[in-house]
Structure formats: structure tokens, C-alpha cells
Design a protein around this motif. Structure first.
Motif, mmCIF file in Angstrom:
data_model
loop_
_atom_site.group_PDB
_atom_site.id
_atom_site.type_symbol
_atom_site.label_atom_id
_atom_site.label_comp_id
_atom_site.label_asym_id
_atom_site.label_seq_id
_atom_site.Cartn_x
_atom_site.Cartn_y
_atom_site.Cartn_z
ATOM 1 N N GLN A 197 11.190 -38.101 -16.306
ATOM 2 C CA GLN A 197 11.034 -37.714 -17.710
ATOM 3 C C GLN A 197 12.103 -38.374 -18.574
ATOM 4 O OE1 GLN A 197 10.735 -33.544 -18.634
ATOM 5 N NE2 GLN A 197 11.077 -33.897 -20.806
ATOM 6 N N CYS A 198 13.353 -38.351 -18.135
ATOM 7 C CA CYS A 198 14.427 -38.992 -18.911
ATOM 8 C C CYS A 198 14.141 -40.485 -19.067
ATOM 9 C CB CYS A 198 15.775 -38.780 -18.230
ATOM 10 S SG CYS A 198 16.373 -37.089 -18.243
ATOM 11 N N PRO A 249 11.336 -32.054 -28.944
ATOM 12 C CA PRO A 249 11.317 -30.744 -28.293
ATOM 13 C C PRO A 249 11.290 -30.844 -26.765
ATOM 14 C CG PRO A 249 9.509 -30.936 -29.876
ATOM 15 C CD PRO A 249 10.212 -32.240 -29.838
ATOM 16 N N GLN A 250 10.598 -31.838 -26.228
ATOM 17 C CA GLN A 250 10.558 -32.002 -24.776
ATOM 18 C C GLN A 250 11.921 -32.381 -24.221
ATOM 19 O OE1 GLN A 250 7.503 -34.953 -24.491
ATOM 20 N NE2 GLN A 250 5.893 -33.427 -24.164
ATOM 21 N N CYS A 251 12.638 -33.257 -24.914
ATOM 22 C CA CYS A 251 13.973 -33.663 -24.467
ATOM 23 C C CYS A 251 14.941 -32.478 -24.530
ATOM 24 C CB CYS A 251 14.506 -34.807 -25.318
ATOM 25 S SG CYS A 251 13.652 -36.369 -25.071
ATOM 26 N N VAL A 252 14.880 -31.727 -25.636
ATOM 27 C CA VAL A 252 15.769 -30.577 -25.808
ATOM 28 C C VAL A 252 15.504 -29.535 -24.725
ATOM 29 C CG1 VAL A 252 16.368 -28.659 -27.334
ATOM 30 C CG2 VAL A 252 16.078 -30.942 -28.275
ATOM 31 N N SER A 253 14.237 -29.231 -24.485
ATOM 32 C CA SER A 253 13.886 -28.246 -23.462
ATOM 33 C C SER A 253 14.306 -28.722 -22.074
ATOM 34 C CB SER A 253 12.390 -27.980 -23.523
ATOM 35 O OG SER A 253 11.796 -27.925 -22.285
ATOM 36 N N HIS A 254 14.183 -30.014 -21.826
ATOM 37 C CA HIS A 254 14.564 -30.586 -20.530
ATOM 38 C C HIS A 254 16.076 -30.479 -20.313
ATOM 39 C CE1 HIS A 254 13.930 -33.186 -17.068
ATOM 40 N NE2 HIS A 254 14.876 -33.998 -17.499
ATOM 41 N N MET A 255 16.845 -30.699 -21.367
ATOM 42 C CA MET A 255 18.299 -30.625 -21.248
ATOM 43 C C MET A 255 18.782 -29.173 -21.153
ATOM 44 S SD MET A 255 19.162 -33.658 -20.916
ATOM 45 C CE MET A 255 20.925 -33.542 -20.954
ATOM 46 N N ILE A 256 18.110 -28.234 -21.855
ATOM 47 C CA ILE A 256 18.515 -26.828 -21.799
ATOM 48 C C ILE A 256 18.219 -26.233 -20.432
ATOM 49 C CG2 ILE A 256 17.970 -24.522 -22.680
ATOM 50 C CD1 ILE A 256 17.698 -25.798 -25.454
ATOM 51 N N SER A 257 17.017 -26.503 -19.913
ATOM 52 C CA SER A 257 16.668 -25.934 -18.613
ATOM 53 C C SER A 257 17.310 -26.703 -17.476
ATOM 54 C CB SER A 257 15.160 -25.847 -18.429
ATOM 55 O OG SER A 257 14.493 -26.950 -18.926
#
Length: 56
Positions: free
Chosen positions: A13-14, A34-42
Motif C-alpha cells: 500500500q505504501c 484518508p487511506q494513507c492516514v488510516s494506514h499510518m494510524i492503524s
């Protein structure tokens, strides 16, 4: 131009979000993906913590 293939050990994904410009094309200037932010938070399973600095 086709996106670069994912290197071994890299997060798919990255890698895709870094090299496929069509994913972020619809975002406004300064808007976060939003996908990048959610990926980094989780948590990205491929990120490893940095070693502590031993400067002092």
C-alpha cells in the motif's frame, strides 16, 4: 506508464501510494489521503521503529 513493482520487504500500500500518482490526483492541495492516514494510524506492518539516537 505502469507503476513500479513492489520491492521485496516493502509495504504494497505504501509503495502504491508513493508511485501511483492517479491515487492522489483527486485530492485538493493540502488535503491528506484518508487511506494513507488510516494506514499510518492503524500501523503499517512494514515500518520498524528507529533506533534511539546515541549522540549524547
Amino acid at each position: 506508464m505502469a507503476p513500479k513493482p513492489v520491492r521485496p520487504g516493502e509495504c504494497p500500500q505504501c509503495w502504491q501510494h508513493a508511485y501511483d500518482k492517479s491515487i492522489h490526483r483527486a485530492l485538493k492541495p493540502g488535503e491528506d489521503c484518508p487511506q494513507c492516514v488510516s494506514h499510518m494510524i492503524s500501523g503499517c506492518p512494514f515500518l520498524t521503529p528507529k533506533k534511539p539516537s546515541r549522540w549524547w
